[in-house]
Design an enzyme around this catalytic site. Structure first.
Site, PDB file in Angstrom:
ATOM      1  N   TYR A 144       0.853  -1.189   0.000  1.00 29.80           N
ATOM      2  CA  TYR A 144       0.000   0.000   0.000  1.00 29.80           C
ATOM      3  C   TYR A 144       0.884   1.232   0.000  1.00 29.80           C
ATOM      4  CZ  TYR A 144      -3.436   3.478   1.612  1.00 29.80           C
ATOM      5  OH  TYR A 144      -4.248   4.576   1.733  1.00 29.80           O
ATOM      6  N   ASP A 239       9.238   2.747   0.165  1.00 29.42           N
ATOM      7  CA  ASP A 239       8.165   3.372   0.925  1.00 29.42           C
ATOM      8  C   ASP A 239       8.332   2.923   2.375  1.00 29.42           C
ATOM      9  OD1 ASP A 239       5.936   4.303   2.141  1.00 29.42           O
ATOM     10  OD2 ASP A 239       4.508   3.565   0.652  1.00 29.42           O
ATOM     11  N   LYS A 267       4.035   8.627   9.397  1.00 32.54           N
ATOM     12  CA  LYS A 267       3.827   7.958  10.690  1.00 32.54           C
ATOM     13  C   LYS A 267       4.862   8.380  11.746  1.00 32.54           C
ATOM     14  CE  LYS A 267       0.825   4.798   8.437  1.00 32.54           C
ATOM     15  NZ  LYS A 267       0.760   3.936   7.306  1.00 32.54           N
TER      16      LYS A 267
HETATM   17  C1  LIG Z   1       0.192   4.450   5.901  1.00 31.83           C
HETATM   18  C2  LIG Z   1       0.958   4.253   4.661  1.00 31.83           C
HETATM   19  C3  LIG Z   1       0.916   5.139   3.573  1.00 31.83           C
HETATM   20  C4  LIG Z   1      -0.057   6.288   3.524  1.00 31.83           C
HETATM   21  O1  LIG Z   1       0.177   7.217   4.515  1.00 31.83           O
HETATM   22  P1  LIG Z   1      -1.046   8.187   4.956  1.00 31.83           P
HETATM   23  O2  LIG Z   1      -0.394   9.126   5.920  1.00 31.83           O
HETATM   24  O3  LIG Z   1      -2.086   7.313   5.537  1.00 31.83           O
HETATM   25  O4  LIG Z   1      -1.506   8.868   3.711  1.00 31.83           O
HETATM   26  C5  LIG Z   1       1.767   4.945   2.521  1.00 31.83           C
HETATM   27  N1  LIG Z   1       2.618   3.905   2.507  1.00 31.83           N
HETATM   28  C6  LIG Z   1       2.685   3.022   3.508  1.00 31.83           C
HETATM   29  C7  LIG Z   1       3.668   1.918   3.440  1.00 31.83           C
HETATM   30  C8  LIG Z   1       1.837   3.153   4.612  1.00 31.83           C
HETATM   31  O5  LIG Z   1       1.871   2.237   5.581  1.00 31.83           O
END
Ligand SMILES: *Cc1c(COP(=O)(O)O)cnc(C)c1O
Length: 423
Positions: A144, A239, A267
């Site tokens: 994701y 990511d 995060k």
């Molecule tokens: C949570 C997440 C996102 C998206 O971040 P948001 O702050 O929710 O837009 C993108 N990549 C990864 C791997 C994530 O866990």
């Protein structure tokens, strides 16, 4: 454990907010329950509107590595707020956070602050396309990367390379440049490069997948991605929105010793405030406006209170690197307790302080094996834990997040509850 107040709030929420929530997983749809409305969280404990106090293993889906409301973080955010919430002008805190990130993650020579992980990834992909002059992106099924149009894709029928939108409202044309490969399957990546190497701008990957449940990379998988991207002049984007500052001070890139060209963070980097970051090689980052032709902007980007939370969180982590050993050990204790009690009826994947219990007896190493899980059994497990005061993500396909605030007693209690469960 009552949930009368949560039920009332959820009814009111549903009248004014679609599905009653501002992010879908919060709706508890996958576990057939009413979401708990939260009033506060401190350390490892979270308290709902009915006054139930629970041990929290969601940690806001990653940010709360120090536990909730760490006094030092709260103090710095409060100070920042008193100085004004937003200026639309540069501030020293943005410089400090970018410096701290570069210090912990040397590949982040230059970085930009945005407001979410979604925005960070969207912007990194735009830069990769501009830098290479190519259009296609390789992503992995089950990873994701936020909810931007081009990354909400699923496999189309027939040829594996033809991905289609995984959400209504996304035009087919917006996803035609996103190629889908299988996580941990080097052949699927080789095939895509064999067919499209002149047009692949970047490979984007979660170095430890944590959005199909936790799925670690097989030995050599990330090194292979580094090699094949280099060979064909494509960029490698890690990511690290979840893994950054969670697996090691320098994230997954330090943990696995692989240097990507671009990295996205979120995060933990925002310490609980809305922050995303994208960064990497200076020669690529300097294509971003105002230096270069790649447009990207944000009214609230680098927000002072958010920067204060990120800076203080990273400083605490930097001062106390022993935290990584401690949180890994606690996650391992839970993983071991489940494996022993469930005797092969589940698959437990654990990397550092991240873990997932998959309700399948086969090894989970990619999306296809993850979705073999019995989500009805998961829903029972979720309810069993919740009744015993253990709050976990209401989906088979999310991680359990262990923080430094979880006490040995809480871990022991969690292990006991796991041992007593009827697997
Ligand atoms: C949570 C997440 C996102 C998206 O971040 P948001 O702050 O929710 O837009 C993108 N990549 C990864 C791997 C994530 O866990």
């Amino acid at each position: 454990m009552t949930d009368i107040k949560s039920k009332e709030l959820f009814e009111a929420a549903k009248r004014r907010i679609p599905g009653g929530v501002n992010s879908p997983v919060r709706a508890f749809g996958a576990v057939g329950k009413t979401p708990r409305f939260i009033v506060s969280a401190h350390g490892s404990r979270i308290t709902d509107a009915d006054g139930n106090e629970m041990i929290d293993y969601v940690g806001s889906y990653g940010p709360a590595i120090l536990g909730h409301a760490h006094p030092r973080v709260i103090e710095k955010v409060t100070q920042a707020c008193e100085d004004g919430l937003s200026f639309g002008a540069p501030t020293e805190r943005e410089v400090r956070l970018a410096e701290l990130i570069a210090e912990q993650m040397p590949s982040m020579e230059s970085s930009r602050m945005v407001n979410s992980g979604t925005e960070a990834v969207m912007s990194a992909v735009r830069l990769a396309r501009a830098f290479t002059g190519r259009e296609k992106i390789v992503k992995f099924k089950g990873c994701y990367h936020g909810h931007s149009d081009g990354l909400l894709v699923k496999a189309g029928s027939g040829a594996m390379t033809a991905s289609i939108p995984d959400s209504a409202g996304v035009p087919l044309d917006f996803t035609k440049h996103t190629l889908l490969a299988r996580y941990n399957d080097t052949d699927s990546v080789k095939e895509l490069f064999a067919g499209h190497h002149e047009s692949i701008a970047a490979v984007i990957v979660e170095p430890v997948a944590a959005n199909m449940g936790v799925v670690p990379p097989m030995p050599g998988f990330l090194a292979f991605l580094r090699e094949i991207t280099k060979k064909y002049g494509a960029l490698l984007i890690f990511d690290e929105v979840i893994t950054g500052f969670r697996l090691a001070p320098g994230g997954a890139q330090e943990y696995f010793d692989i240097t990507p060209d671009l990295t996205t963070l979120g995060k933990i980097a925002g310490g609980g405030m809305p922050v995303g970051v994208y960064g990497g090689r200076r020669d690529i980052m300097e294509l971003a406006a105002p230096l270069g032709p790649v447009y990207q902007a944000g009214t609230l980007s680098g927000n002072p209170a958010a920067m204060a939370a990120g800076i203080e969180t990273l400083l605490i982590l930097k001062e106390d690197p022993g935290i990584y050993g401690r949180i890994e050990k606690k996650a391992r204790q839970i993983a071991d307790a489940v494996r022993k009690a469930a005797k092969g009826s589940v698959c437990v994947n654990q990397v550092g302080s991240l873990l997932s219990v998959f309700f399948t007896d086969a090894a989970v190493r990619d999306y296809e094996s993850a979705v073999l899980s019995d989500t009805r059994r998961f829903a029972d497990y979720f309810g069993y834990l919740l009744e015993r005061g253990i709050y976990t993500a209401p989906s088979q396909f999310e991680a359990m997040f262990v923080s430094d605030a979880h006490t040995d007693g809480e871990i022991a209690y969690t292990c006991r509850v796991m041992r007593e469960m009827k697997w």
